[in-house]
Structures are given as structure tokens and as C-alpha cells.
Design a protein around this motif. Structure first.
Motif, short mmCIF file in Angstrom:
data_model
loop_
_atom_site.label_atom_id
_atom_site.label_comp_id
_atom_site.label_asym_id
_atom_site.label_seq_id
_atom_site.Cartn_x
_atom_site.Cartn_y
_atom_site.Cartn_z
N ARG A 35 14.34 -6.69 4.05
CA ARG A 35 13.36 -5.62 3.80
C ARG A 35 13.15 -4.81 5.08
O ARG A 35 13.19 -3.60 5.06
CB ARG A 35 12.05 -6.27 3.36
CG ARG A 35 10.99 -5.29 2.93
CD ARG A 35 9.86 -6.02 2.22
NE ARG A 35 9.09 -6.84 3.11
CZ ARG A 35 8.90 -8.14 2.97
NH1 ARG A 35 9.45 -8.80 1.96
NH2 ARG A 35 8.16 -8.82 3.82
N ALA A 37 12.37 -0.99 6.81
CA ALA A 37 11.34 -1.03 7.85
C ALA A 37 10.00 -0.67 7.24
O ALA A 37 9.18 0.00 7.85
CB ALA A 37 11.69 -0.08 9.00
N SER A 38 9.81 -1.02 6.02
CA SER A 38 8.60 -0.58 5.34
C SER A 38 8.34 -1.48 4.15
O SER A 38 8.80 -2.60 4.09
CB SER A 38 8.80 0.87 4.89
OG SER A 38 7.62 1.35 4.34
N ARG A 39 7.60 -0.97 3.19
CA ARG A 39 7.20 -1.74 2.01
C ARG A 39 8.40 -1.96 1.10
O ARG A 39 9.27 -1.10 1.01
CB ARG A 39 6.11 -0.94 1.30
CG ARG A 39 5.38 -1.65 0.24
CD ARG A 39 4.38 -2.66 0.76
NE ARG A 39 3.25 -2.06 1.46
CZ ARG A 39 2.13 -2.74 1.75
NH1 ARG A 39 2.01 -4.00 1.40
NH2 ARG A 39 1.16 -2.15 2.40
#
Lengths: 339, 537
Positions: A272, A277-279
Motif C-alpha cells: 500500500r 503512499a496513501s489510503r
């Protein structure tokens, strides 16, 4: 020993008795294409055979190649083989291929999933002697949550972003995943309250949406980014686009936004963080670990051949459970973004 | 605990520092003092002493998930984190609630910490399983992370300080000082940390270190004349701060650890200084009348306490280069040249065993400095330090006043022979590489392992090549066709009986992927042995 019903050739899976290929990687005379994703549907074949609901998607993706339809579950003679297609539940029109030669039955799963999906046919288990299964997510860590719970999380994220004055961009594969996300959000009880205006979709998604709607799939109304009223250019919106759009000029038009990947790979924090680098939201069009094991058991197959992803792990588990299993070495693509 | 899980997830899903600061500030504002203290403790890298052996956790999770042991290991190899693997596989066999009840403090103090004194393995298992059963996947991950030591989430100490500063209105430096050195997570300490009265805080507390920045372009890019700069060797040891207050001496490492007991000879020297003195310097192994190689110091660093024999064989000194406190007064705001003048006087009281002054080098021009730097390896230094004479002693890594001008690294060309998947952010990608050079018989012998130095795009490209060119697999390790040549940088080389090449590199890393070089042109063991001779190890 008789010739195997299905062989691995440099160009991909081959059925000698019918003289045709299944999802070949190189151009061939005649190919059955299980579904319209790029790693299965390649250009240049003389003729394509596909399921009724796959046809329009294939004609859209591979213009110029003639596509013949094989109706679901209907057995057709091809040379000495009898071939039929059965829903795989991966995306609209995705098929498993059943091949019978001299009373021996093989099934090629293609990509498949067992979770309910309002945008495609439901997987049907097909009894066989030899089952060729995919293994994209063949590890016990891959287990999918309920899509309704994922939709709850997505809506909470969208609401939070809007409270902070940010738009929300969901990155989802344009064929299949994007439509499924739309449908899952739409049927959530809080959808109307949270989403408000129709979701904005990228042109690549809009084109596939149209084909899904033509096939009778119920999708909520969507709009293009150009359709926003001039006065609302700064208001936070919700958008769906393919992953490649991330960071592009199109994405910049959303203004300040947060993005999130929608994929089975989002189950692992390291992946992920690397890809997004995020949700990340966990919605996959492949079978999870319990789904793979259940499907193999239901097939009743005496022998299981494993392709794609982690064949080594699945093969060892099956062998330890007394099932004859082997990896099917072939020219498969490494696991990609799609998932 | 639910709030803490959400905080973790929010911090984990953004790379924006300002977003992290605001999320953390909002969380601390709402949290109880005890929860806030634990949150700060955990996020600044504080560890909870391991309560349960990881082997037990592994085994219990494997059993609960109904897995064979090897299957858990395969999962771990892909996930790259033990606590995460445990949390994910538990989903297979252990249903959990939608939210986790109870505060973070309750989970740590009433459930986690008491596990340390539970000696009965059966009861220990029951208690851990009960804890897991009361949590969802994310809760299990956070709890198991804490259970196995600590929980890192891409939040630096500095970021926590910024959030605390935003919350309290206090200055960063005050908060950093209050947080440094063995800060314990209690309600009282939270009150002290956030107290707006800033009059006193003494005892063992060190000052935050000022860190130098790398000078990539050479000193011509610096402002002012060479005479505006203090030039010293950049010593090849570990940074240390000696705090002399009351009747005691404390030695702090740069990581905020107390290393006092490891360096008794330095403590003895420090006791000769008057109370209310704080000195910054470099801890180095000392042989005859100069620094010994870093490998000597490593022998000392490996021990928590040192025996008389090792103390005799590998004496250590603190090479002092700055004075931060004198006569109980914080003098960090004085210009460096004044602090150095005071340090010279201070060091006369103790110069000798245990502590020495790091001499300034006389440099008339930058060209002269460059010549000195070129000879740094012979002086057992890593290069030069250039410090602005009029600068205060700042906090953290601020560019402008302190520069490290390191010698160019040594390099060699080697071929990739093994690859292994990485961990964490790099799980599922082959990022741990083993490289080989050729020996006299023409065989490829491993020379170094390296993990970093490639861009993300190169890592992905190389991963694809590795998958397509795998020769054999040994568990997670793949041997690959010896075709890809890389230029490796390293800081030192010495003979080693433990390595097949007979050589060991210090701090090897990838400098470049040499797609232009054929394998026939890689380095040989013979050229590297010559290098060892030349450097005189």
C-alpha cells in the motif's frame, strides 16, 4: 499416455484437439479470450471466441478483430473437443473454459472471484478432472472484508475529505473495478447523503460504464469533469479514475484532493505504501485465500495445475492435503496493478 | 485504543508532514493525559520491554489461523512485518469486534505490561488470545507491534515536537530538551512536558544535538573567507555528549541513549570537570597516540559493560569539540569561537586519558583544505568538518553553519548474483542484493550485500529482470544470471576470515547501475587486496 487436453506452448495455453488457444500471449489463428483485461486479451488474433457479455468489451478494446460469441454453458464441438464457457465472476463477461476430450474434462479458471458483485455474473463451480486455477492472492494473509464494510469506510473517507475541503479520488482499474466501486457505493444506505452529486469519472471509465449499461448492468448516473457547473469548480467532488491517472493533469483539475487505491494488494501495508503512499481500500476481483481453497475443493478435480501469482505456495498446500497439484510454468505476466 | 488505531491509520496514510502534525495535535488535544503520554512515548520510538517471545506469538497465531508453520513463514516473507502477518492471518480463525473498547493506557498498563510477569506459558497464551479476540485487524496489529517492542509509523521525534509545540505554544527547543533522554510515559511527565513554566529542567538531561549537513559541492560554495570557518577532522567514531552535573557524569549517544556505563574511562575524565559542564564530541577508540580503526570501537560498542581486559586493549576517548554548558549556564547561543576558547580552557583540567581536545586544523585556503581532505583516510578521519566561527549551537540538522565534507567513497564494480525480497515498504520487491567479484581462479565470490542506492523506478525494473532471470531459488533468495554490473561505494575495506573473498567492506551501497559495463570488466579480489595494502589497514 494420452496427450494432455491442454498444453503450455510459448504463445500460451493450447488445446490440441480443438486447435485453439486460450488467452494466448502472442497472435494466433483462433483464441478463446476469458475476459477483456489487457494481460488476457491481446491484439492480432485471426478470430476471437468469447462470452456474450465479453463481446462488446473485447470489440472496444481490440477493434478490428472479429469476435464470435459462445453462449453461456452451451457445449460446442471443436474438432475432437467439446468446449463451453461458464461465468468466473471476475468482471462482466469473464469466463471459465471447460474443455472435454474423450470424456476427460479440464477447466481453465481464468481470473475469478467468489464475492458477490452487482456488476457481473456470479461464479459457477464446474466439476472437472483437471482444474487450472489462478493463484494471484495465494497466501493466507489475503482475505477480503465484506464489500459493504469497505463501502462504509470509503464513504467515511469521502466525508472526512469533504469536511477538510478536499476532493476524493478513487484509483481503480477502469474495466470492472471502477464499475464495481460505483455500484457498491451506490447501494450503500448512506450513499445519497454522502455523495450528493453524481460521481465524476475519467473518460476511460466512462467508456466502459457505457458498455456495462448497454449490457443491462445498473450503474448510477456519472458525469465527466467538464460537466461541473462553472460556479462549483472549487467545491470538493468524488472521482473515479484508473491508477495511471494519479498525478496527471486530469487529476490536477480536481483541485486539492486525497487519493486512494482500490485493490486486493492494499491488504499489505508495505505494498500500500509503495504503490500509493496513501489510503488503500480492499476490494479485489480475484479470489482470496479461502476462496481459492473452496473453489478447488468444489471443482472435485483429481489434479490441479496452478498459474499466475504464487503457484509454489498453493501447490504445496494442495499436495499436503493429498491433491495432485503442480505449477503450470508458462509465459504468464507477473502480478500487475490489476487486482 | 480505537482512537489510537485511527491515529495510526491516519498517520500511515499520508506523507505530508503538516498533515501528520495536525492529525497528531488534534489527537493529543482530545486524549487523556495518560493516553497522550503513551502516544508521545510510542511515536518517539519508545519501546515496551518485550513481554512475550516472538516465537510464541508466531506459534499461537499459526495455530489459531489453522495454518502449517511453513505457510506462516511464507506469509511473513511476503508481508515483511511479524505483527502485521500475525494480524492478517488471525482473520482466518479468530473473529473480532468492529471497534476496540478500552483506552490505550488500559491496553498497555493492564493487559500488555502484566504479561511480562506471567511465567506460565498456558496462562500467557490465554491472555494474549483473549486480547486478540477483543480487537479488530488494525487493533491486533498495533497491540502485537507494541507487544514485540515498538511501533514506528514514519513519524520523527521532530514531528512529534512540532505537534506538541502547536498544542502547547511552547518552543521546539524546550520541548526537545524536555523529551530527550529516557522520557517515561506517565501522567506526571505529560504535565511536566506540556507545562508552560520554562524556568528549570536539569539533571541528566542532554541538549539536542546539532547535526552537520553534507557539503556536496565543496567549500567554494560557502559564504565568507576560509578564516570565517573552523576546520577540524571529521572523526570516524560515534557522537557523544558528556553531561557533568551535581556529583555525576552521564554520556548520551546521538540516538538519545545513555551509554555512560560503556565508557568508564571517559566518565573518570569527565569527573575532573566542574559540575555544570556539558561537552559535545566524538567517542573514538584510541591506539598509541591517534584514533584506532572503527572496527576497534565496534568491539566496545557490542558490550553493555566492559571488562578490564577489553578496557586495556581498546581504550576510548571523547574528542571534545564543543562546549554547550559552563558553570551551569546554557551557552549554546554564544558564537562558536567563544565556546571553543572556553572549551580550550576547560579541557586543560582533564586532557589525557578519556578526554582530549579535537584540535582545529590550520587552513589558509580552501585549496589547502582540499589537500588535507584528500589525506583524511591516513589520519583515520572521514573528511573535514567546516563550522562557521560565529554560529550558535543549533538544534537538529539545520543547513548553513555546520558542514561535513567527507572524502569521496571508495568504489568497485561488481556483478549481481543473489537477490532477496525486502521488508516493509519494499515487501514483495527484490531489494536486498548480493554482489560478487572474480577471484584468481576466475570464480565469482560474494563481496558485499547492499540494500539502498537505486531509485524506485530502477528497483522495479531490476525486480522484473530478477524474476525473469532467476537461476535457482533457496527459500526467499534467488540466484540470478551474472549479468548486471553495479558500481558500489564503500567507506573502508579490511581482511576478514569470515568472508569467502577474504575481504569485508564497510558501509557498502549501490552508487550506479552500470548497464554500460560488461561482466568481464568487474573488479577482482586481487585489485581489492592491493587497495587494502595501499590504505594500510
Amino acid at each position: 499416455m494420452p496427450e494432455p487436453v491442454i498444453q503450455v506452448r510459448p504463445e500460451g495455453l493450447y488445446v490440441p484437439a480443438a486447435d485453439l488457444h486460450i488467452d494466448p500471449r502472442r497472435a494466433v489463428r483462433r483464441a478463446i479470450i476469458t475476459h477483456a483485461h489487457a494481460d488476457h486479451a491481446r491484439a492480432g488474433h485471426g478470430r476471437i471466441l468469447a462470452s456474450p457479455t465479453s463481446r462488446a468489451l473485447l470489440e472496444h478494446r481490440l477493434p478490428g478483430t472479429p469476435v464470435s460469441v459462445l453462449p453461456w454453458r452451451t457445449r460446442h464441438p471443436f474438432g475432437k473437443a467439446t468446449i463451453s464457457l461458464h461465468p468466473a465472476g471476475h468482471v462482466l463477461g469473464s469466463a471459465q473454459v471447460r474443455v472435454e476430450v474423450d470424456r476427460e474434462t479440464w477447466v481453465v479458471s481464468g481470473d475469478y472471484k467468489r464475492q458477490a458483485d452487482p456488476t457481473c455474473e456470479t461464479f459457477e463451480s464446474v466439476p472437472c478432472d483437471t482444474f487450472i486455477t489462478e493463484a494471484t492472492f495465494a497466501l493466507p494473509v489475503y482475505r477480503w472484508p465484506e464489500p459493504a464494510d469497505v463501502a462504509t469506510d470509503v464513504l467515511r473517507w469521502i466525508r472526512h475529505n469533504r469536511d477538510q475541503g478536499r476532493s476524493s479520488l478513487l484509483l481503480a482499474y477502469s474495466l470492472g473495478k471502477a464499475q464495481r466501486v460505483l455500484a457498491e457505493l451506490h447501494r450503500h444506505p448512506e450513499a445519497q447523503a454522502v455523495l450528493g452529486d453524481p460521481v465524476v469519472v475519467h473518460d476511460a471509465v466512462a467508456a466502459i460504464n457505457q458498455l456495462y449499461r448497454d449490457a443491462g448492468i445498473d450503474l448510477p448516473p456519472t458525469r465527466r469533469i467538464e460537466d461541473r457547473p462553472t460556479g462549483e469548480r472549487r467545491a470538493p467532488i468524488v472521482a473515479i479514475a484508473p491508477p495511471a491517472v494519479d498525478g496527471s493533469r486530469w487529476a490536477k483539475r480536481l483541485g486539492v484532493h486525497d487519493h486512494a487505491f482500490v485493490s486486493g494488494w492494499m491488504r499489505i501495508r508495505g505494498i500500500r505504501r509503495r504503490r500509493a503512499a496513501s489510503r488503500g481500500f480492499l476490494l479485489s476481483d480475484h479470489a482470496d485465500w479461502p476462496g481459492l481453497l473452496r473453489t478447488i475443493e468444489e471443482s472435485g478435480a483429481r489434479r490441479v495445475l496452478v498459474t499466475h501469482g504464487r503457484p509454489d505456495v498453493l501447490v504445496r498446500v494442495l499436495r499436503e492435503r493429498g491433491v495432485a497439484a503442480a505449477p503450470l510454468e508458462g509465459p504468464w505476466e507477473p502480478a500487475g496493478e490489476e487486482g | 485504543m480505537e482512537d489510537f488505531c485511527r491515529l495510526y491509520s491516519d498517520l500511515d496514510s499520508t506523507t505530508s508532514t503538516s498533515r501528520k502534525v495536525s492529525v497528531l495535535r488534534a489527537h493529543l488535544a482530545k486524549a487523556s493525559p495518560a493516553d497522550a503520554a503513551w502516544t508521545v512515548y510510542i511515536l518517539t520510538g519508545g519501546r515496551v520491554r518485550r513481554a512475550v517471545r516472538t516465537a510464541e506469538l508466531r506459534q499461537w497465531a499459526t495455530e489459531l489461523a489453522g495454518l502449517e508453520e511453513w505457510l506462516f513463514e511464507e506469509s511473513y516473507a511476503t508481508v515483511g512485518d511479524l505483527a502485521e502477518t500475525i494480524a492478517l492471518v488471525l482473520d482466518l480463525g479468530l473473529p473480532g469486534p468492529a471497534t476496540v473498547e478500552g483506552s490505550l493506557t488500559h491496553w498497555i498498563e493492564d493487559i500488555l505490561l502484566p504479561l511480562r510477569t506471567e511465567d506460565d506459558p498456558v496462562a500467557r497464551r490465554q491472555r494474549v488470545v483473549a486480547a486478540w479476540s477483543a480487537q479488530h485487524t488494525l487493533g491486533r496489529f498495533c497491540f502485537t507491534k507494541l507487544l514485540t517492542g515498538g511501533l514506528r509509523v514514519g513519524v520523527s521525534r521532530r514531528l512529534v515536537v512540532r505537534a506538541l509545540a502547536a498544542l502547547t505554544g511552547l518552543e521546539d527547543d524546550i520541548l526537545t530538551h524536555r523529551l530527550s533522554g529516557g522520557w517515561e510515559p506517565t501522567e506526571d511527565n505529560w504535565a511536566l512536558l506540556t507545562a508552560t513554566d520554562v524556568s528549570s529542567s536539569v539533571g541528566a538531561r542532554p541538549y539536542p544535538f546539532f547535526l552537520a549537513s553534507a557539503l556536496d559541492d565543496g567549500p567554494d560554495s560557502l559564504t565568507g573567507e576560509p578564516s570565517d570557518w573552523l576546520v577540524e577532522w571529521k572523526w570516524d567514531g560515534i557522537r557523544g555528549q558528556l553531561v557533568r552535573r551535581d556529583d555525576e557524569v552521564w554520556i548520551w549517544s546521538r540516538g538519545g541513549e545513555l551509554v555512560t556505563d560503556q565508557f568508564p574511562e571517559v566518565v573518570e575524565a569527565g569527573l575532573k570537570l566542574p559540575p555544570g559542564t556539558v561537552v559535545d564530541g566524538e567517542l573514538l577508540a584510541w591506539a598509541d597516540d591517534g584514533p584506532a580503526p572503527f572496527s576497534s570501537l565496534q568491539r566496545r560498542l557490542q558490550r553493555k559493560r566492559v571488562g578490564a581486559k577489553l578496557l586495556r586493549e581498546v581504550p576510548v576517548v571523547l574528542l571534545a569539540y564543543d562546549l554547550l554548558e559552563w558553570a551551569g549556564r546554557d551557552i549554546r547561543s554564544l558564537p562558536l569561537h567563544e565556546r571553543r576558547a572556553m572549551l580550550d580552557g576547560v579541557m586543560r583540567r582533564t586532557e589525557g586519558n578519556g578526554m582530549r581536545l579535537s584540535q582545529a586544523l590550520n587552513v589558509g585556503s580552501w585549496a589547502e583544505a582540499a589537500r588535507l581532505r584528500a589525506g583524511a583516510r591516513t589520519a583515520r578521519a572521514e573528511g573535514l568538518m567546516l563550522k562557521a566561527r560565529n554560529s550558535p549551537y543549533r538544534t537538529g540538522r539545520r543547513r548553513g553553519d555546520w558542514w561535513k565534507w567527507k572524502v569521496d567513497p571508495l568504489t568497485l564494480d561488481a556483478v549481481l548474483i543473489y537477490a532477496q525480497a525486502g521488508h516493509g515498504r519494499r515487501a514483495n520487491l527484490h531489494t536486498d542484493y548480493t554482489f560478487a567479484v572474480r577471484n584468481a581462479e576466475g570464480e565469482l565470490v560474494p563481496i558485499a550485500k547492499a540494500y539502498s542506492g537505486l531509485t524506485d523506478a530502477e528497483i522495479i525494473r531490476l525486480d522484473k529482470w530478477i524474476r525473469e532471470n532467476t537461476r535457482e531459488r533457496f527459500g526467499p533468495v534467488r540466484s540470478v544470471a551474472a549479468e548486471q554490473v553495479f558500481e558500489l561505494a564503500f567507506e573502508g575495506i579490511r581482511r576478514s576470515r569470515r568472508h569467502r573473498s577474504g575481504l569485508a567492506l564497510r558501509f557498502p551501497r549501490i552508487l550506479r547501475w552500470r548497464t554500460d559495463k560488461p561482466v568481464s570488466e568487474i573488479d577482482t579480489v586481487a585489485n581489492l587486496e592491493n587497495l587494502v595494502e595501499r590504505l594500510g589497514s
